[in-house]
Design a protein around this motif. Structure first.
Motif, PDB file in Angstrom:
ATOM      1  N   HIS A 112       0.822  -1.218   0.000  1.00 36.83           N
ATOM      2  CA  HIS A 112       0.000   0.000   0.000  1.00 36.83           C
ATOM      3  C   HIS A 112       0.855   1.268   0.000  1.00 36.83           C
ATOM      4  CE1 HIS A 112      -2.579  -3.094   2.099  1.00 36.83           C
ATOM      5  NE2 HIS A 112      -3.323  -2.755   1.073  1.00 36.83           N
ATOM      6  N   VAL A 113       2.040   1.164   0.573  1.00 42.30           N
ATOM      7  CA  VAL A 113       2.986   2.289   0.591  1.00 42.30           C
ATOM      8  C   VAL A 113       4.355   1.769   0.176  1.00 42.30           C
ATOM      9  CG1 VAL A 113       1.752   3.596   2.366  1.00 42.30           C
ATOM     10  CG2 VAL A 113       3.494   1.919   3.054  1.00 42.30           C
ATOM     11  N   ASP A 114       5.260   2.687  -0.199  1.00 42.47           N
ATOM     12  CA  ASP A 114       6.563   2.289  -0.728  1.00 42.47           C
ATOM     13  C   ASP A 114       7.320   1.371   0.224  1.00 42.47           C
ATOM     14  OD1 ASP A 114       6.290   3.594  -3.132  1.00 42.47           O
ATOM     15  OD2 ASP A 114       7.300   5.429  -2.451  1.00 42.47           O
ATOM     16  N   GLY A 115       7.977   0.378  -0.394  1.00 42.48           N
ATOM     17  CA  GLY A 115       8.690  -0.625   0.365  1.00 42.48           C
ATOM     18  C   GLY A 115      10.191  -0.601   0.158  1.00 42.48           C
ATOM     19  N   ALA A 116      10.796  -1.802   0.220  1.00 42.96           N
ATOM     20  CA  ALA A 116      12.243  -1.919   0.413  1.00 42.96           C
ATOM     21  C   ALA A 116      13.030  -2.377  -0.804  1.00 42.96           C
ATOM     22  CB  ALA A 116      12.514  -2.876   1.571  1.00 42.96           C
ATOM     23  N   PHE A 117      12.424  -2.416  -1.995  1.00 46.01           N
ATOM     24  CA  PHE A 117      13.230  -2.642  -3.194  1.00 46.01           C
ATOM     25  C   PHE A 117      13.893  -1.317  -3.563  1.00 46.01           C
ATOM     26  CE2 PHE A 117      10.432  -6.390  -4.812  1.00 46.01           C
ATOM     27  CZ  PHE A 117      11.097  -7.243  -3.956  1.00 46.01           C
ATOM     28  N   ALA A 118      14.698  -0.824  -2.652  1.00 51.22           N
ATOM     29  CA  ALA A 118      15.295   0.501  -2.772  1.00 51.22           C
ATOM     30  C   ALA A 118      16.477   0.592  -1.813  1.00 51.22           C
ATOM     31  CB  ALA A 118      14.264   1.576  -2.438  1.00 51.22           C
ATOM     32  N   GLU A 119      17.221   1.685  -1.935  1.00 49.63           N
ATOM     33  CA  GLU A 119      18.351   1.874  -1.029  1.00 49.63           C
ATOM     34  C   GLU A 119      17.895   2.324   0.361  1.00 49.63           C
ATOM     35  OE1 GLU A 119      22.195   3.243  -3.264  1.00 49.63           O
ATOM     36  OE2 GLU A 119      20.513   4.406  -4.092  1.00 49.63           O
ATOM     37  N   ASP A 315      22.228  -8.421  -6.823  1.00 52.67           N
ATOM     38  CA  ASP A 315      22.124  -6.989  -6.588  1.00 52.67           C
ATOM     39  C   ASP A 315      20.710  -6.550  -6.963  1.00 52.67           C
ATOM     40  OD1 ASP A 315      24.768  -6.827  -5.811  1.00 52.67           O
ATOM     41  OD2 ASP A 315      25.488  -6.259  -7.803  1.00 52.67           O
ATOM     42  N   LEU A 316      20.245  -5.487  -6.349  1.00 48.17           N
ATOM     43  CA  LEU A 316      18.894  -4.998  -6.626  1.00 48.17           C
ATOM     44  C   LEU A 316      18.695  -4.715  -8.112  1.00 48.17           C
ATOM     45  CD1 LEU A 316      16.160  -4.072  -5.400  1.00 48.17           C
ATOM     46  CD2 LEU A 316      17.139  -1.772  -5.246  1.00 48.17           C
ATOM     47  N   LYS A 317      19.720  -4.195  -8.763  1.00 46.39           N
ATOM     48  CA  LYS A 317      19.606  -3.849 -10.178  1.00 46.39           C
ATOM     49  C   LYS A 317      19.401  -5.070 -11.081  1.00 46.39           C
ATOM     50  CE  LYS A 317      24.649  -3.749 -10.863  1.00 46.39           C
ATOM     51  NZ  LYS A 317      24.722  -4.975 -11.657  1.00 46.39           N
ATOM     52  N   ASP A 318      19.648  -6.250 -10.529  1.00 43.66           N
ATOM     53  CA  ASP A 318      19.521  -7.481 -11.310  1.00 43.66           C
ATOM     54  C   ASP A 318      18.182  -8.175 -11.070  1.00 43.66           C
ATOM     55  OD1 ASP A 318      22.043  -7.252 -12.523  1.00 43.66           O
ATOM     56  OD2 ASP A 318      23.027  -8.112 -10.762  1.00 43.66           O
ATOM     57  N   MET A 319      17.152  -7.404 -10.800  1.00 39.91           N
ATOM     58  CA  MET A 319      15.824  -7.974 -10.566  1.00 39.91           C
ATOM     59  C   MET A 319      15.367  -8.841 -11.743  1.00 39.91           C
ATOM     60  SD  MET A 319      13.129  -8.385  -8.651  1.00 39.91           S
ATOM     61  CE  MET A 319      12.909  -7.102  -7.400  1.00 39.91           C
ATOM     62  N   ASP A 320      15.662  -8.433 -12.951  1.00 42.08           N
ATOM     63  CA  ASP A 320      15.279  -9.234 -14.129  1.00 42.08           C
ATOM     64  C   ASP A 320      15.828 -10.656 -14.020  1.00 42.08           C
ATOM     65  OD1 ASP A 320      13.912  -7.155 -15.249  1.00 42.08           O
ATOM     66  OD2 ASP A 320      15.408  -6.671 -16.763  1.00 42.08           O
ATOM     67  N   LYS A 321      17.095 -10.775 -13.648  1.00 43.79           N
ATOM     68  CA  LYS A 321      17.718 -12.092 -13.511  1.00 43.79           C
ATOM     69  C   LYS A 321      17.052 -12.890 -12.390  1.00 43.79           C
ATOM     70  CE  LYS A 321      22.288 -10.541 -15.094  1.00 43.79           C
ATOM     71  NZ  LYS A 321      23.720 -10.367 -14.702  1.00 43.79           N
ATOM     72  N   ALA A 322      16.734 -12.206 -11.300  1.00 42.73           N
ATOM     73  CA  ALA A 322      16.097 -12.878 -10.177  1.00 42.73           C
ATOM     74  C   ALA A 322      14.729 -13.435 -10.565  1.00 42.73           C
ATOM     75  CB  ALA A 322      15.961 -11.907  -9.002  1.00 42.73           C
ATOM     76  N   GLN A 328      11.754 -19.988 -13.726  1.00 39.37           N
ATOM     77  CA  GLN A 328      12.290 -21.299 -14.072  1.00 39.37           C
ATOM     78  C   GLN A 328      12.189 -22.291 -12.916  1.00 39.37           C
ATOM     79  OE1 GLN A 328      16.283 -20.234 -15.221  1.00 39.37           O
ATOM     80  NE2 GLN A 328      15.692 -19.603 -17.292  1.00 39.37           N
ATOM     81  N   ARG A 329      11.629 -21.852 -11.796  1.00 43.76           N
ATOM     82  CA  ARG A 329      11.450 -22.677 -10.597  1.00 43.76           C
ATOM     83  C   ARG A 329      12.779 -23.224 -10.076  1.00 43.76           C
ATOM     84  NH1 ARG A 329       8.049 -27.082 -10.278  1.00 43.76           N
ATOM     85  NH2 ARG A 329       7.432 -26.410  -8.204  1.00 43.76           N
ATOM     86  N   LYS A 330      13.828 -22.416 -10.222  1.00 44.61           N
ATOM     87  CA  LYS A 330      15.138 -22.801  -9.722  1.00 44.61           C
ATOM     88  C   LYS A 330      15.414 -22.219  -8.345  1.00 44.61           C
ATOM     89  CE  LYS A 330      17.308 -23.201 -14.307  1.00 44.61           C
ATOM     90  NZ  LYS A 330      18.381 -22.656 -15.209  1.00 44.61           N
ATOM     91  N   ALA A 331      14.598 -21.273  -7.917  1.00 47.01           N
ATOM     92  CA  ALA A 331      14.863 -20.564  -6.663  1.00 47.01           C
ATOM     93  C   ALA A 331      14.011 -21.104  -5.519  1.00 47.01           C
ATOM     94  CB  ALA A 331      14.580 -19.077  -6.835  1.00 47.01           C
ATOM     95  N   ILE A 332      14.558 -21.021  -4.329  1.00 49.86           N
ATOM     96  CA  ILE A 332      13.764 -21.239  -3.120  1.00 49.86           C
ATOM     97  C   ILE A 332      13.511 -19.871  -2.490  1.00 49.86           C
ATOM     98  CG2 ILE A 332      13.692 -22.305  -0.833  1.00 49.86           C
ATOM     99  CD1 ILE A 332      15.415 -24.566  -1.989  1.00 49.86           C
ATOM    100  N   LYS A 333      14.560 -19.229  -2.025  1.00 47.21           N
ATOM    101  CA  LYS A 333      14.438 -17.863  -1.527  1.00 47.21           C
ATOM    102  C   LYS A 333      15.590 -17.038  -2.105  1.00 47.21           C
ATOM    103  CE  LYS A 333      12.043 -15.984   0.725  1.00 47.21           C
ATOM    104  NZ  LYS A 333      10.953 -15.024   0.363  1.00 47.21           N
ATOM    105  N   ILE A 334      15.213 -15.885  -2.656  1.00 44.85           N
ATOM    106  CA  ILE A 334      16.202 -14.958  -3.235  1.00 44.85           C
ATOM    107  C   ILE A 334      16.331 -13.744  -2.340  1.00 44.85           C
ATOM    108  CG2 ILE A 334      16.728 -13.424  -5.164  1.00 44.85           C
ATOM    109  CD1 ILE A 334      15.408 -15.399  -7.025  1.00 44.85           C
ATOM    110  N   ILE A 335      17.559 -13.368  -2.043  1.00 41.83           N
ATOM    111  CA  ILE A 335      17.842 -12.150  -1.289  1.00 41.83           C
ATOM    112  C   ILE A 335      18.532 -11.151  -2.214  1.00 41.83           C
ATOM    113  CG2 ILE A 335      19.153 -11.117   0.609  1.00 41.83           C
ATOM    114  CD1 ILE A 335      16.884 -12.744   1.664  1.00 41.83           C
ATOM    115  N   LEU A 336      18.043  -9.908  -2.206  1.00 44.15           N
ATOM    116  CA  LEU A 336      18.633  -8.830  -2.992  1.00 44.15           C
ATOM    117  C   LEU A 336      19.420  -7.894  -2.083  1.00 44.15           C
ATOM    118  CD1 LEU A 336      15.463  -7.886  -5.086  1.00 44.15           C
ATOM    119  CD2 LEU A 336      17.320  -9.401  -5.798  1.00 44.15           C
ATOM    120  N   HIS A 337      20.486  -7.321  -2.659  1.00 51.38           N
ATOM    121  CA  HIS A 337      21.295  -6.356  -1.922  1.00 51.38           C
ATOM    122  C   HIS A 337      21.311  -5.032  -2.699  1.00 51.38           C
ATOM    123  CE1 HIS A 337      23.045 -10.187  -0.317  1.00 51.38           C
ATOM    124  NE2 HIS A 337      22.802  -9.517   0.807  1.00 51.38           N
ATOM    125  N   PRO A 338      20.659  -4.001  -2.174  1.00 49.88           N
ATOM    126  CA  PRO A 338      20.641  -2.686  -2.861  1.00 49.88           C
ATOM    127  C   PRO A 338      22.032  -2.069  -2.941  1.00 49.88           C
ATOM    128  CG  PRO A 338      18.872  -2.838  -1.245  1.00 49.88           C
ATOM    129  CD  PRO A 338      19.774  -4.017  -0.995  1.00 49.88           C
TER     130      PRO A 338
END
Length: 338
Positions: A112-119, A315-322, A328-338
């Motif tokens: 509902h409000v801005d979240g954490a896919f950011a710095e 990295d956060l900028k690689d969201m497309d890759k994530a 492809q159902r290769k992931a269990i849990k993905i962590i991003l680093h801004p």
């Protein structure tokens, strides 16, 4: 700052510079150190789930406080923290009775409000929890999904003689498996589908006694593994409409079915068996402030492990890759680093 922004309806998002949030008197500004991708985030980014536009998604995160509002008393700059997603109004019937996740005026960070896919991200002080000194940011970013599994498992009141069947070896199902083990279940059976073989291997490492690939022999297999009793508790953590009927058929008479998965389509089932077999059905969404705190304790004590769950980091900028890895159902849990 750089952020992932859902800037229009339909599929797609942009990675761009936006202003650093300006905090209110009761808020803190957090420098995001780690943020997980939730099953809720994917339909937002793909335009399946409607959200306010523009929006920065992301709600599973941890980081450092870099600014505090004038009315903030419990935190200071430099504190390592992880916030809960639910921002209750504090005044409605549900908030006043400890059920803020059902708040009539609920606001959720990243939805509902801005979240954490950011710095940087701002949140009210009342939803923030301090990280123990020995806890990593990745562990802190995992408390939200752990709490989303802990809240429903608590509803089941699992005892030492209970057999638990968990449908779905995704992150929530795998955390539910761990928590059911921590709660002392007699036997845990985790169920997946073809293609979930690696996840089911992980389920065994994390506490499942048995794993099953769902097929035409599913109920016969559960019957055999429970000595004909069927499950005392069934936890539905897939959100697939077809699983609802399986869940009802897998539980014993007067057993309990806990619904965690978010269904995006209607489910059909033989409702008569709910009446004739006195099946107890309980829904669960998110978690309470207390649940969140208790899950920090579970991770700190080692009763719930997150490291085996993290299959990828980007990295956060690689969201497309994530997202590609998720598709492809290769992931269990993905962590991003801004």
């Amino acid at each position: 700052m750089l952020a992932i922004v859902k800037d229009k309806k339909g599929p797609g998002y942009v990675f761009k510079e936006v202003e650093i949030p300006k905090i209110k008197d009761d808020e803190v500004l957090i420098r995001v150190k780690a943020v997980g991708i939730c099953g809720t985030d994917v339909p937002i980014l793909k335009g399946i789930r409607e959200v306010p536009i523009p929006l920065i998604p992301g709600h599973e995160f941890a980081g450092d406080i870099v600014e505090v509002g004038s009315k903030v008393k419990g935190f200071k700059v430099g504190d390592r923290v992880t916030p809960a997603i639910v921002i209750g109004c504090g005044h409605c019937y549900y908030c006043r009775n400890g059920m803020e996740t059902l708040c009539d005026n609920i606001i959720e960070t990243g939805i509902h409000v801005d979240g954490a896919f950011a710095e940087y991200v701002k949140v009210p002080e009342k939803v923030v929890h301090k990280l123990p000194e020995n806890m990593t940011y990745e562990q802190g970013a995992s408390i939200d999904p752990i709490a989303s599994a802990y809240h429903p498992v608590k509803k089941a009141s699992i005892g030492s003689e209970d057999i638990v069947v968990v449908f779905g070896p995704g992150p929530i199902g795998l955390y539910a498996t761990q928590i059911a083990r921590a709660e002392g279940a007699k036997k845990i059976i985790t169920v997946g589908i073809k293609g979930d073989e690696e996840r089911l291997k992980l389920a065994k490492k994390l506490g499942a006694d048995e794993t099953i690939i769902s097929d035409e022999n599913l109920l016969a297999n559960i019957n055999k593994l429970t000595d004909g009793r069927m499950a005392d508790v069934v936890i539905e953590a897939t959100g697939h409409p077809s699983v609802f009927e399986m869940a009802l058929s897998s539980v014993r008479k007067h057993g309990t079915v806990i619904m965690i998965g978010i269904f995006h389509a209607p489910a059909t089932a033989n409702i008569a068996q709910i009446v004739r077999r006195e099946i107890q059905i309980k829904g669960s969404i998110c978690y309470s402030w207390t649940d969140y705190k208790e899950c920090i304790d579970l991770v700190e004590s080692g009763k719930v492990k997150i490291e085996p769950m993290i299959s990828h980091t980007f990295d956060l900028k690689d969201m497309d890759k994530a997202l590609e890895v998720i598709d492809q159902r290769k992931a269990i849990k993905i962590i991003l680093h801004p």
